[in-house]
Design a protein around this motif. Structure first.
Motif, PDB file in Angstrom:
ATOM      1  N   ALA A  45       0.751  -1.258  -0.077  1.00  0.00           N
ATOM      2  CA  ALA A  45       0.144   0.142   0.177  1.00  0.00           C
ATOM      3  C   ALA A  45       0.737   0.983   0.127  1.00  0.00           C
ATOM      4  O   ALA A  45       0.795   2.523  -0.631  1.00  0.00           O
ATOM      5  CB  ALA A  45      -0.666  -0.297   1.304  1.00  0.00           C
ATOM      6  N   THR A  49       0.824   3.930  -3.014  1.00  0.00           N
ATOM      7  CA  THR A  49       0.107   5.183  -2.928  1.00  0.00           C
ATOM      8  C   THR A  49       1.741   5.798  -3.453  1.00  0.00           C
ATOM      9  O   THR A  49       1.295   7.285  -4.400  1.00  0.00           O
ATOM     10  CB  THR A  49       0.056   5.266  -1.399  1.00  0.00           C
ATOM     11  OG1 THR A  49      -0.927   4.190  -1.091  1.00  0.00           O
ATOM     12  CG2 THR A  49      -0.523   6.916  -1.312  1.00  0.00           C
ATOM     13  N   SER A  50       2.610   5.887  -2.655  1.00  0.00           N
ATOM     14  CA  SER A  50       4.175   7.442  -2.768  1.00  0.00           C
ATOM     15  C   SER A  50       3.948   6.626  -4.835  1.00  0.00           C
ATOM     16  O   SER A  50       4.748   7.904  -5.333  1.00  0.00           O
ATOM     17  CB  SER A  50       5.370   6.263  -1.652  1.00  0.00           C
ATOM     18  OG  SER A  50       5.995   5.649  -2.775  1.00  0.00           O
ATOM     19  N   ASN A  52       2.071   6.467  -6.924  1.00  0.00           N
ATOM     20  CA  ASN A  52       1.114   7.065  -7.930  1.00  0.00           C
ATOM     21  C   ASN A  52       0.886   8.416  -7.542  1.00  0.00           C
ATOM     22  O   ASN A  52       0.554   8.824  -8.467  1.00  0.00           O
ATOM     23  CB  ASN A  52       0.225   6.206  -7.563  1.00  0.00           C
ATOM     24  CG  ASN A  52      -0.350   4.793  -7.872  1.00  0.00           C
ATOM     25  OD1 ASN A  52      -0.436   5.021  -8.969  1.00  0.00           O
ATOM     26  ND2 ASN A  52      -1.649   4.580  -7.086  1.00  0.00           N
ATOM     27  N   LEU A  53       1.735   8.958  -6.410  1.00  0.00           N
ATOM     28  CA  LEU A  53       1.589  10.295  -6.385  1.00  0.00           C
ATOM     29  C   LEU A  53       2.703  10.859  -7.089  1.00  0.00           C
ATOM     30  O   LEU A  53       2.652  12.113  -7.352  1.00  0.00           O
ATOM     31  CB  LEU A  53       2.226  10.070  -4.307  1.00  0.00           C
ATOM     32  CG  LEU A  53       2.614  11.705  -3.994  1.00  0.00           C
ATOM     33  CD1 LEU A  53       1.499  13.064  -4.055  1.00  0.00           C
ATOM     34  CD2 LEU A  53       2.714  11.836  -3.167  1.00  0.00           C
ATOM     35  N   ARG A  76       6.887   8.991   1.769  1.00  0.00           N
ATOM     36  CA  ARG A  76       6.800   7.602   2.622  1.00  0.00           C
ATOM     37  C   ARG A  76       7.315   7.300   2.840  1.00  0.00           C
ATOM     38  O   ARG A  76       7.241   5.987   3.734  1.00  0.00           O
ATOM     39  CB  ARG A  76       8.145   6.426   1.327  1.00  0.00           C
ATOM     40  CG  ARG A  76       8.289   5.237   1.111  1.00  0.00           C
ATOM     41  CD  ARG A  76       9.147   4.949   0.071  1.00  0.00           C
ATOM     42  NE  ARG A  76       8.120   4.993  -1.449  1.00  0.00           N
ATOM     43  CZ  ARG A  76       8.452   4.729  -2.269  1.00  0.00           C
ATOM     44  NH1 ARG A  76      10.730   4.224  -1.907  1.00  0.00           N
ATOM     45  NH2 ARG A  76       7.924   4.496  -3.382  1.00  0.00           N
ATOM     46  N   ASN A 107      -8.945   6.947   7.398  1.00  0.00           N
ATOM     47  CA  ASN A 107      -8.815   6.233   6.025  1.00  0.00           C
ATOM     48  C   ASN A 107     -10.172   6.424   5.306  1.00  0.00           C
ATOM     49  O   ASN A 107      -9.812   6.181   4.237  1.00  0.00           O
ATOM     50  CB  ASN A 107      -8.506   4.300   6.658  1.00  0.00           C
ATOM     51  CG  ASN A 107      -8.581   4.228   4.775  1.00  0.00           C
ATOM     52  OD1 ASN A 107      -7.758   4.717   4.174  1.00  0.00           O
ATOM     53  ND2 ASN A 107      -7.713   2.978   5.016  1.00  0.00           N
TER      54      ASN A 107
END
Length: 122
Positions: A45, A49-50, A52-53, A76, A107
């Motif tokens: 995850a 996430t990082s 895609n960021l 991150r 969340n």
């Protein structure tokens, strides 16, 4: 005055007494697959996430690649420290279930916020 020492009169740690009364064994190797699975999911995850960021910062906000990489690394690092902070708060103040409930609520709110922001931009 001399005290008699018998095996039953010796002091035992509280945890050992509770374990003898229950007769069941908790923790240990039984919990290892759950902890390993949880950490694997957390790692996936955070990396997803990082990554895609980073792409989002480059494509949507037109941030320089070096700056985008620095921002993604900071995010991150912060995401990697969240479980430690949650464990400290859980152990010190609230207990595990309220902390899990609060984390789940945050969340869900953040996912809803991201969806609303994405919907407004389309």
């Amino acid at each position: 005055m001399e005290m008699e020492s018998s095996p039953g009169s010796q002091l035992k740690p509280v945890d050992q007494e509770a374990q003898e009364r229950q007769g069941s064994k908790k923790g240990g190797w039984i919990t290892l697959p759950f902890i390993a699975g949880s950490m694997l999911g957390l790692g996936l995850a955070i990396n997803g996430t990082s990554s895609n960021l980073l792409v989002y910062l480059l494509k949507e906000y037109n941030v320089e690649s070096i700056d985008a990489a620095q921002i993604a690394n900071i995010v991150r690092g912060c995401l990697n420290l969240v479980p430690v902070a949650g464990a400290v708060v859980s152990d010190s103040y609230f207990g595990s279930f309220p902390v899990i409930l609060a984390g789940t609520a945050i969340n869900v709110l953040l996912i809803g916020d991201v969806r609303v922001l994405k919907w407004d931009n389309d």
